[in-house]
Design a protein around this motif. Structure first.
Motif, PDB file in Angstrom:
ATOM      1  N   GLY A   1       9.656   8.870   1.870  1.00 50.08           N
ATOM      2  CA  GLY A   1       9.414   9.866   0.963  1.00 50.08           C
ATOM      3  C   GLY A   1       8.987   9.072  -0.442  1.00 50.08           C
ATOM      4  N   LYS A   2       8.093   8.253  -0.366  1.00 47.84           N
ATOM      5  CA  LYS A   2       7.500   7.529  -1.498  1.00 47.84           C
ATOM      6  C   LYS A   2       6.048   7.043  -1.305  1.00 47.84           C
ATOM      7  CE  LYS A   2      10.156   3.396  -1.074  1.00 47.84           C
ATOM      8  NZ  LYS A   2      11.198   2.477  -1.513  1.00 47.84           N
ATOM      9  N   CYS A   3       5.441   6.873  -2.392  1.00 48.74           N
ATOM     10  CA  CYS A   3       4.093   6.314  -2.424  1.00 48.74           C
ATOM     11  C   CYS A   3       4.076   4.755  -1.619  1.00 48.74           C
ATOM     12  CB  CYS A   3       3.333   6.489  -3.619  1.00 48.74           C
ATOM     13  SG  CYS A   3       1.677   5.557  -3.764  1.00 48.74           S
ATOM     14  N   THR A   4       3.400   4.580  -0.655  1.00 50.97           N
ATOM     15  CA  THR A   4       3.287   3.339  -0.169  1.00 50.97           C
ATOM     16  C   THR A   4       2.479   2.389  -0.975  1.00 50.97           C
ATOM     17  OG1 THR A   4       1.093   3.951   0.963  1.00 50.97           O
ATOM     18  CG2 THR A   4       3.132   4.222   2.309  1.00 50.97           C
ATOM     19  N   LYS A   5       1.973   2.650  -2.010  1.00 50.13           N
ATOM     20  CA  LYS A   5       1.379   1.513  -2.997  1.00 50.13           C
ATOM     21  C   LYS A   5       2.410   1.284  -4.304  1.00 50.13           C
ATOM     22  CE  LYS A   5      -3.495   1.313  -2.614  1.00 50.13           C
ATOM     23  NZ  LYS A   5      -4.770   1.552  -3.219  1.00 50.13           N
ATOM     24  N   CYS A   6       2.751   2.660  -4.993  1.00 54.34           N
ATOM     25  CA  CYS A   6       3.577   2.352  -6.160  1.00 54.34           C
ATOM     26  C   CYS A   6       4.977   2.694  -6.112  1.00 54.34           C
ATOM     27  CB  CYS A   6       2.761   3.023  -7.601  1.00 54.34           C
ATOM     28  SG  CYS A   6       2.908   4.754  -7.221  1.00 54.34           S
ATOM     29  N   GLU A   7       5.157   3.272  -5.034  1.00 52.80           N
ATOM     30  CA  GLU A   7       6.708   3.681  -4.614  1.00 52.80           C
ATOM     31  C   GLU A   7       7.101   4.900  -5.608  1.00 52.80           C
ATOM     32  OE1 GLU A   7       9.495   0.786  -4.731  1.00 52.80           O
ATOM     33  OE2 GLU A   7       8.670  -0.225  -2.830  1.00 52.80           O
ATOM     34  N   SER A   8       6.107   5.604  -6.217  1.00 52.72           N
ATOM     35  CA  SER A   8       6.444   7.025  -6.684  1.00 52.72           C
ATOM     36  C   SER A   8       6.632   7.962  -5.721  1.00 52.72           C
ATOM     37  CB  SER A   8       5.193   7.313  -7.756  1.00 52.72           C
ATOM     38  OG  SER A   8       5.305   8.820  -7.989  1.00 52.72           O
TER      39      SER A   8
ATOM     40  N   ASP B   1       6.798  11.283  -6.863  1.00 52.71           N
ATOM     41  CA  ASP B   1       6.001  12.372  -7.393  1.00 52.71           C
ATOM     42  C   ASP B   1       4.874  12.570  -6.847  1.00 52.71           C
ATOM     43  OD1 ASP B   1       8.271  13.118  -8.938  1.00 52.71           O
ATOM     44  OD2 ASP B   1       7.446  11.707 -10.585  1.00 52.71           O
ATOM     45  N   LYS B   2       4.306  13.899  -6.913  1.00 54.31           N
ATOM     46  CA  LYS B   2       2.863  14.301  -6.435  1.00 54.31           C
ATOM     47  C   LYS B   2       2.531  13.549  -5.119  1.00 54.31           C
ATOM     48  CE  LYS B   2       1.747  16.035 -10.827  1.00 54.31           C
ATOM     49  NZ  LYS B   2       0.797  15.907 -12.092  1.00 54.31           N
ATOM     50  N   LEU B   3       3.268  13.887  -3.976  1.00 52.06           N
ATOM     51  CA  LEU B   3       2.765  12.905  -2.924  1.00 52.06           C
ATOM     52  C   LEU B   3       1.719  13.529  -2.034  1.00 52.06           C
ATOM     53  CD1 LEU B   3       6.129  11.386  -1.702  1.00 52.06           C
ATOM     54  CD2 LEU B   3       4.443  10.275  -3.302  1.00 52.06           C
ATOM     55  N   HIS B   4       0.720  12.686  -1.633  1.00 56.05           N
ATOM     56  CA  HIS B   4      -0.275  13.163  -0.591  1.00 56.05           C
ATOM     57  C   HIS B   4      -0.352  12.679   0.532  1.00 56.05           C
ATOM     58  CE1 HIS B   4      -3.280  15.024  -4.142  1.00 56.05           C
ATOM     59  NE2 HIS B   4      -1.648  15.593  -4.076  1.00 56.05           N
ATOM     60  N   PHE B   5      -0.724  13.382   1.629  1.00 57.06           N
ATOM     61  CA  PHE B   5      -0.972  12.641   3.019  1.00 57.06           C
ATOM     62  C   PHE B   5      -2.492  11.919   3.110  1.00 57.06           C
ATOM     63  CE2 PHE B   5       2.646  15.360   3.676  1.00 57.06           C
ATOM     64  CZ  PHE B   5       3.406  14.519   4.490  1.00 57.06           C
ATOM     65  N   HIS B   6      -2.539  10.877   3.085  1.00 58.24           N
ATOM     66  CA  HIS B   6      -3.970  10.086   2.852  1.00 58.24           C
ATOM     67  C   HIS B   6      -4.349   9.612   4.375  1.00 58.24           C
ATOM     68  CE1 HIS B   6      -7.315   7.574   1.662  1.00 58.24           C
ATOM     69  NE2 HIS B   6      -6.604   6.586   2.277  1.00 58.24           N
TER      70      HIS B   6
ATOM     71  N   ASN C   1      -2.678   7.101  11.366  1.00 58.21           N
ATOM     72  CA  ASN C   1      -3.747   7.234  10.595  1.00 58.21           C
ATOM     73  C   ASN C   1      -3.519   7.708   9.232  1.00 58.21           C
ATOM     74  OD1 ASN C   1      -6.750   7.038  10.225  1.00 58.21           O
ATOM     75  ND2 ASN C   1      -6.841   8.972   9.969  1.00 58.21           N
ATOM     76  N   LEU C   2      -2.227   8.024   9.017  1.00 55.36           N
ATOM     77  CA  LEU C   2      -1.765   8.877   7.702  1.00 55.36           C
ATOM     78  C   LEU C   2      -0.894   7.932   7.035  1.00 55.36           C
ATOM     79  CD1 LEU C   2      -1.318  12.233   9.343  1.00 55.36           C
ATOM     80  CD2 LEU C   2      -2.890  11.592   7.536  1.00 55.36           C
ATOM     81  N   LYS C   3      -0.930   7.932   5.706  1.00 57.95           N
ATOM     82  CA  LYS C   3       0.315   7.133   4.858  1.00 57.95           C
ATOM     83  C   LYS C   3       0.478   8.158   3.748  1.00 57.95           C
ATOM     84  CE  LYS C   3      -2.994   4.084   2.624  1.00 57.95           C
ATOM     85  NZ  LYS C   3      -3.127   2.842   2.291  1.00 57.95           N
ATOM     86  N   LEU C   4       1.685   8.147   3.043  1.00 57.28           N
ATOM     87  CA  LEU C   4       2.059   8.613   1.865  1.00 57.28           C
ATOM     88  C   LEU C   4       1.475   7.948   0.618  1.00 57.28           C
ATOM     89  CD1 LEU C   4       5.715   9.891   2.166  1.00 57.28           C
ATOM     90  CD2 LEU C   4       3.567  11.441   2.225  1.00 57.28           C
ATOM     91  N   LEU C   5       0.783   8.729  -0.386  1.00 56.45           N
ATOM     92  CA  LEU C   5       0.160   8.043  -1.561  1.00 56.45           C
ATOM     93  C   LEU C   5       0.428   9.227  -2.630  1.00 56.45           C
ATOM     94  CD1 LEU C   5      -3.248   6.897  -0.657  1.00 56.45           C
ATOM     95  CD2 LEU C   5      -1.268   5.359  -1.139  1.00 56.45           C
ATOM     96  N   CYS C   6       0.974   8.727  -4.000  1.00 64.43           N
ATOM     97  CA  CYS C   6       0.775   9.552  -4.944  1.00 64.43           C
ATOM     98  C   CYS C   6      -0.303   9.985  -5.489  1.00 64.43           C
ATOM     99  CB  CYS C   6       1.585   9.030  -6.414  1.00 64.43           C
ATOM    100  SG  CYS C   6       0.651   7.659  -6.945  1.00 64.43           S
ATOM    101  N   VAL C   7      -0.428  11.113  -6.188  1.00 65.14           N
ATOM    102  CA  VAL C   7      -1.993  11.557  -6.681  1.00 65.14           C
ATOM    103  C   VAL C   7      -2.662  10.405  -7.121  1.00 65.14           C
ATOM    104  CG1 VAL C   7      -1.290  12.729  -8.516  1.00 65.14           C
ATOM    105  CG2 VAL C   7      -3.306  13.589  -7.413  1.00 65.14           C
TER     106      VAL C   7
END
Length: 299
Positions: free
Chosen positions: A241-248, A250-255, A270-276
């Motif tokens: 449940g957090k951005c795979t880059k910055c661990e935020s 908030d405002k998560l997208h499926f990339h 082929n999908l990962k969570l990223l904040c906006v």
């Protein structure tokens, strides 16, 4: 024997030594006209190929033959322009009706065509002319050939459940010609690629995905960009449940790791969570970048 034997290969597979042996072997060399006729190519294709090969260049016979053909084409084009200046609107209704099999009825000896069908047919002709004009415009000073292979055309057709006979009727291209393109007996022009795409409603992403299927990397084509709910849940749980880059959180997208437009599928792999904000950086340089940055700046 007057001439040396031709190499039993496709023209674009010939090596420099093979071309030199056939075309540069003194009195016994194969004449340029016979050569291009045997390999079913144009003098333009021959010239372009020689120019990109290392260790061989055009000789005077080839340049002279090319200039002669250019002159013939110019004269033929000028004659056509003088004799056959038509517009779609000037084509008789009977001709349009015959080509598109428009319904009609005869009342008091006069033929009355289905107006709606006739108008649709004229629009279709206009569309095809516009499409061809775009291809010509986009490929000025270049060879108007597609980067697709015959197997791509065949995969597109099979994917949409069409046999060659049906596609021939829909596209107005002879079935024998379709076979030649799909079996790579003829080089594929860009306008043929466009006709396949428009007639079969196939996008570039479909082609990428079809290639993955043929290469065993996937087993289906994603028609819809929307990600299934169960897939979202799996990705959300896997990425905690957090951005795979910055661990935020908030405002998560499926990339899509492999972009959807490039054939990427809606699979957990082929999908990962990223904040906006991180999502915007992934798309830097693309049209969507500024939109995502704007979303990230909103409170």
């Amino acid at each position: 024997m007057k001439y040396k034997c031709f190499c039993a290969k496709k023209f674009h597979d010939l090596t420099v030594d093979e071309i030199r042996n056939m075309r540069r072997s003194g009195a016994k060399r194969i004449e340029i006209e016979k050569f291009i006729d045997y390999y079913n190519i144009s003098i333009d294709e021959y010239n372009e190929r020689i120019k990109v090969l290392k260790g061989i260049s055009l000789i005077s016979e080839e340049r002279n033959y090319w200039m002669k053909q250019q002159k013939k084409r110019k004269l033929a084009d000028e004659e056509v322009e003088v004799k056959y200046i038509y517009t779609v609107e000037s084509i008789p209704d009977s001709m349009i009706a015959a080509i598109y099999q428009v319904d009609f009825e005869i009342i008091k000896g006069k033929v009355h065509y289905d107006t709606e069908s006739l108008n649709r047919a004229r629009k279709d002709i206009n569309r095809k002319i516009d499409m061809f004009d775009r291809v010509v415009e986009e490929t000025k000073d270049t060879t108007a050939y597609s980067n697709l292979k015959g197997v791509d055309l065949k995969a597109m057709r099979i994917y949409r459940g069409k046999n060659k006979r049906t596609l021939s009727k829909l596209s107005r291209i002879k079935e024998s010609e379709l076979t030649m393109y799909e079996n790579e007996k003829l080089k594929i022009p860009k306008y043929i690629e466009q006709i396949y795409k428009e007639t079969l409603n196939v996008k570039d992403r479909h082609i990428f995905q079809l290639r993955d299927i043929m290469n065993g990397k996937s087993d289906k084509v994603e028609e819809d960009r929307s990600i299934p709910k169960l897939v979202k849940l799996r990705v959300f749980k896997r990425d905690k449940g957090k951005c795979t880059k910055c661990e935020s959180k908030d405002k998560l997208h499926f990339h899509h790791i492999k972009h959807f437009a490039d054939g990427g599928q809606n699979t957990p792999e082929n999908l990962k969570l990223l904040c906006v904000s991180c999502h915007a950086e992934e798309h830097k340089g693309e049209k969507s970048y500024h939109m995502l940055k704007s979303m990230a700046s909103e409170g």
